[in-house]
Scaffold this active site. Structure first.
Site, PDB file in Angstrom:
ATOM      1  N   LYS A  51       0.842  -1.216   0.000  1.00  0.00           N
ATOM      2  CA  LYS A  51       0.000   0.000   0.000  1.00  0.00           C
ATOM      3  C   LYS A  51       0.869   1.255   0.000  1.00  0.00           C
ATOM      4  O   LYS A  51       0.652   2.165  -0.776  1.00  0.00           O
ATOM      5  CB  LYS A  51      -0.940   0.030   1.226  1.00  0.00           C
TER       6      LYS A  51
ATOM      7  N   ARG B 174      -9.702   1.176   8.446  1.00  0.00           N
ATOM      8  CA  ARG B 174      -9.207  -0.153   8.785  1.00  0.00           C
ATOM      9  C   ARG B 174     -10.260  -0.943   9.549  1.00  0.00           C
ATOM     10  O   ARG B 174      -9.970  -1.985  10.100  1.00  0.00           O
ATOM     11  CB  ARG B 174      -7.997   0.041   9.691  1.00  0.00           C
TER      12      ARG B 174
ATOM     13  N   ARG C  36      11.869  -5.539   5.045  1.00  0.00           N
ATOM     14  CA  ARG C  36      11.568  -4.125   4.771  1.00  0.00           C
ATOM     15  C   ARG C  36      12.457  -3.171   5.560  1.00  0.00           C
ATOM     16  O   ARG C  36      12.771  -3.388   6.721  1.00  0.00           O
ATOM     17  CB  ARG C  36      10.113  -3.815   5.092  1.00  0.00           C
TER      18      ARG C  36
ATOM     19  N   ARG D 170      11.309  -1.224  10.997  1.00  0.00           N
ATOM     20  CA  ARG D 170      10.228  -0.855  11.916  1.00  0.00           C
ATOM     21  C   ARG D 170      10.140  -1.834  13.083  1.00  0.00           C
ATOM     22  O   ARG D 170      10.300  -3.032  12.899  1.00  0.00           O
ATOM     23  CB  ARG D 170       8.881  -0.836  11.166  1.00  0.00           C
TER      24      ARG D 170
ATOM     25  N   ARG E  56      -0.345  -8.547  13.466  1.00  0.00           N
ATOM     26  CA  ARG E  56      -0.948  -7.576  12.535  1.00  0.00           C
ATOM     27  C   ARG E  56      -1.789  -8.287  11.468  1.00  0.00           C
ATOM     28  O   ARG E  56      -2.837  -7.795  11.077  1.00  0.00           O
ATOM     29  CB  ARG E  56       0.146  -6.736  11.878  1.00  0.00           C
TER      30      ARG E  56
HETATM   31  P1  AP5 Z   1       4.828  -1.559   1.857  1.00  0.00           P
HETATM   32  O1  AP5 Z   1       4.503  -0.734   0.660  1.00  0.00           O
HETATM   33  O2  AP5 Z   1       5.565  -0.919   2.979  1.00  0.00           O
HETATM   34  O3  AP5 Z   1       3.513  -2.326   2.386  1.00  0.00           O
HETATM   35  P2  AP5 Z   1       2.248  -1.788   3.164  1.00  0.00           P
HETATM   36  O4  AP5 Z   1       1.055  -2.467   2.592  1.00  0.00           O
HETATM   37  O5  AP5 Z   1       2.247  -0.294   3.202  1.00  0.00           O
HETATM   38  O6  AP5 Z   1       2.558  -2.415   4.589  1.00  0.00           O
HETATM   39  P3  AP5 Z   1       2.482  -1.799   6.053  1.00  0.00           P
HETATM   40  O7  AP5 Z   1       3.172  -2.801   6.939  1.00  0.00           O
HETATM   41  O8  AP5 Z   1       3.024  -0.409   6.107  1.00  0.00           O
HETATM   42  O9  AP5 Z   1       0.986  -1.812   6.281  1.00  0.00           O
HETATM   43  P4  AP5 Z   1       0.309  -1.783   7.607  1.00  0.00           P
HETATM   44  O10 AP5 Z   1      -1.070  -1.530   7.151  1.00  0.00           O
HETATM   45  O11 AP5 Z   1       0.511  -2.969   8.482  1.00  0.00           O
HETATM   46  O12 AP5 Z   1       1.094  -0.634   8.412  1.00  0.00           O
HETATM   47  P5  AP5 Z   1       0.710   0.855   8.772  1.00  0.00           P
HETATM   48  O13 AP5 Z   1       1.948   1.646   8.765  1.00  0.00           O
HETATM   49  O14 AP5 Z   1      -0.460   1.325   7.991  1.00  0.00           O
HETATM   50  O15 AP5 Z   1       5.647  -2.837   1.335  1.00  0.00           O
HETATM   51  C1  AP5 Z   1       6.130  -3.815   2.231  1.00  0.00           C
HETATM   52  C2  AP5 Z   1       7.481  -4.348   1.731  1.00  0.00           C
HETATM   53  O16 AP5 Z   1       7.283  -5.058   0.522  1.00  0.00           O
HETATM   54  C3  AP5 Z   1       8.508  -3.252   1.412  1.00  0.00           C
HETATM   55  O17 AP5 Z   1       9.769  -3.723   1.765  1.00  0.00           O
HETATM   56  C4  AP5 Z   1       8.392  -3.080  -0.116  1.00  0.00           C
HETATM   57  O18 AP5 Z   1       9.613  -2.644  -0.687  1.00  0.00           O
HETATM   58  C5  AP5 Z   1       8.046  -4.485  -0.537  1.00  0.00           C
HETATM   59  N1  AP5 Z   1       7.164  -4.535  -1.729  1.00  0.00           N
HETATM   60  C6  AP5 Z   1       6.100  -3.725  -1.991  1.00  0.00           C
HETATM   61  N2  AP5 Z   1       5.520  -4.107  -3.151  1.00  0.00           N
HETATM   62  C7  AP5 Z   1       6.234  -5.180  -3.609  1.00  0.00           C
HETATM   63  C8  AP5 Z   1       6.114  -6.008  -4.770  1.00  0.00           C
HETATM   64  N3  AP5 Z   1       5.141  -5.829  -5.681  1.00  0.00           N
HETATM   65  N4  AP5 Z   1       7.005  -7.017  -4.919  1.00  0.00           N
HETATM   66  C9  AP5 Z   1       7.995  -7.223  -4.008  1.00  0.00           C
HETATM   67  N5  AP5 Z   1       8.168  -6.457  -2.896  1.00  0.00           N
HETATM   68  C10 AP5 Z   1       7.282  -5.447  -2.705  1.00  0.00           C
HETATM   69  O19 AP5 Z   1       0.167   0.676  10.270  1.00  0.00           O
HETATM   70  C11 AP5 Z   1       1.060   0.368  11.340  1.00  0.00           C
HETATM   71  C12 AP5 Z   1       0.280   0.388  12.646  1.00  0.00           C
HETATM   72  O20 AP5 Z   1      -0.282   1.710  12.876  1.00  0.00           O
HETATM   73  C13 AP5 Z   1      -0.921  -0.553  12.734  1.00  0.00           C
HETATM   74  O21 AP5 Z   1      -0.537  -1.871  13.101  1.00  0.00           O
HETATM   75  C14 AP5 Z   1      -1.775   0.144  13.807  1.00  0.00           C
HETATM   76  O22 AP5 Z   1      -1.264  -0.095  15.098  1.00  0.00           O
HETATM   77  C15 AP5 Z   1      -1.565   1.619  13.484  1.00  0.00           C
HETATM   78  N6  AP5 Z   1      -2.574   2.132  12.549  1.00  0.00           N
HETATM   79  C16 AP5 Z   1      -2.359   2.599  11.281  1.00  0.00           C
HETATM   80  N7  AP5 Z   1      -3.506   2.958  10.711  1.00  0.00           N
HETATM   81  C17 AP5 Z   1      -4.493   2.728  11.607  1.00  0.00           C
HETATM   82  C18 AP5 Z   1      -5.906   2.875  11.581  1.00  0.00           C
HETATM   83  N8  AP5 Z   1      -6.543   3.331  10.500  1.00  0.00           N
HETATM   84  N9  AP5 Z   1      -6.606   2.537  12.702  1.00  0.00           N
HETATM   85  C19 AP5 Z   1      -5.967   2.089  13.823  1.00  0.00           C
HETATM   86  N10 AP5 Z   1      -4.627   1.888  13.899  1.00  0.00           N
HETATM   87  C20 AP5 Z   1      -3.895   2.211  12.801  1.00  0.00           C
END
Ligand code: AP5
Length: 214
Positions: free
Chosen positions: A13, A88, A127, A160, A171
């Protein structure tokens, strides 16, 4: 264009939202990035969010909804935005819908990036992200040009705290229980489009742009 990128942790994402937002010339709004920025500045919200994020569970709805609805009120969002990581849960989706409908507005498209669980674990295990602009890299599939430095802004890269195997497992469980029901929710609204997120970054990016322009 008001777009939501939906998908499990590690689906890509963040990687794709940055590129799509640049293509559409609208802001990229990532709830996780906003919480991490607060943590870097050691604000009260940052300290509160940290205690949930470290465990891989959701930050309470009240603060999360207030933060995101406040952000999309900014003038730079008037032409649209790409939301990444929000909503979410059904409660967050309803809060967003209500806030937009007050302005006679709505979400145009929800792009669901679908990736199998074993691939998510591999991606998150390798990552690295930039401490300044939060661009994600991968040690093997998309390494930075200079070791541990961001190609975009030169910031330091780090792993991270919630990318440990235990937190990743949690997660993915939280995603299945709280967030996955949004797929059916937006299907019923008729605005969901599913994208195969397993291919190379460029290929997934093209599929997303194609879905937006359809
Ligand atoms: P990346 O693009 O970083 O993936 P992502 O989907 O953004 O993954 P996240 O882990 O950031 O999502 P998340 O939803 O768990 O975390 P968030 O920060 O929102 O890609 C991942 C890896 O794969 C990278 O190394 C990339 O290079 C690689 N990659 C990408 N595409 C690829 C491809 N096609 N092929 C190969 N490799 C590839 O949330 C973190 C925390 O914040 C949550 O756990 C929660 O505690 C809190 N939080 C955030 N939002 C909310 C909400 N709305 N409500 C409540 N709590 C929240």
């Amino acid at each position: 264009m008001k777009i939501i990128l939906l998908g499990p942790p590690g689906a890509g994402k963040g990687t794709q939202a940055k590129r799509l937002a640049e293509t559409l010339k609208v802001p990229h709004i990532a709830s996780g990035d906003l919480f991490r920025e607060h943590q870097e500045k050691n604000t009260e919200l940052g300290r509160l969010a940290k205690s949930y994020m470290e465990r891989g569970v959701l930050v309470p709805n009240e603060v999360t909804i207030r933060m995101i609805l406040g952000r999309i009120e900014s003038p730079d969002c008037s032409r649209g935005f790409v939301l990444d990581g929000f909503p979410r849960s059904i409660e967050q989706a309803q809060a967003l819908e209500q806030a937009l409908s007050k302005k006679k507005d709505k979400i145009d498209k929800v792009l669901f990036i679908n990736v199998p669980e074993e691939e998510l674990t591999r991606r998150l295990g390798g990552r690295l992200i930039c401490r300044i602009c939060q661009t994600p890299y991968h040690r093997e599939s998309s390494p930075p040009k200079r070791s541990m430095l961001c190609d975009r802004c030169g910031g330091e890269l780090y792993q991270r705290a919630d990318d440990t195997p235990e937190a990743v497992k949690k997660r993915i469980q939280v995603y299945a229980a709280e967030t996955a029901p949004l797929v059916e929710y937006y299907k019923r609204e008729g605005i969901l489009e599913e994208i195969n997120g397993k291919g190379p970054i460029e290929q997934v990016g093209k599929a997303l742009v194609g879905a937006v322009r359809d």
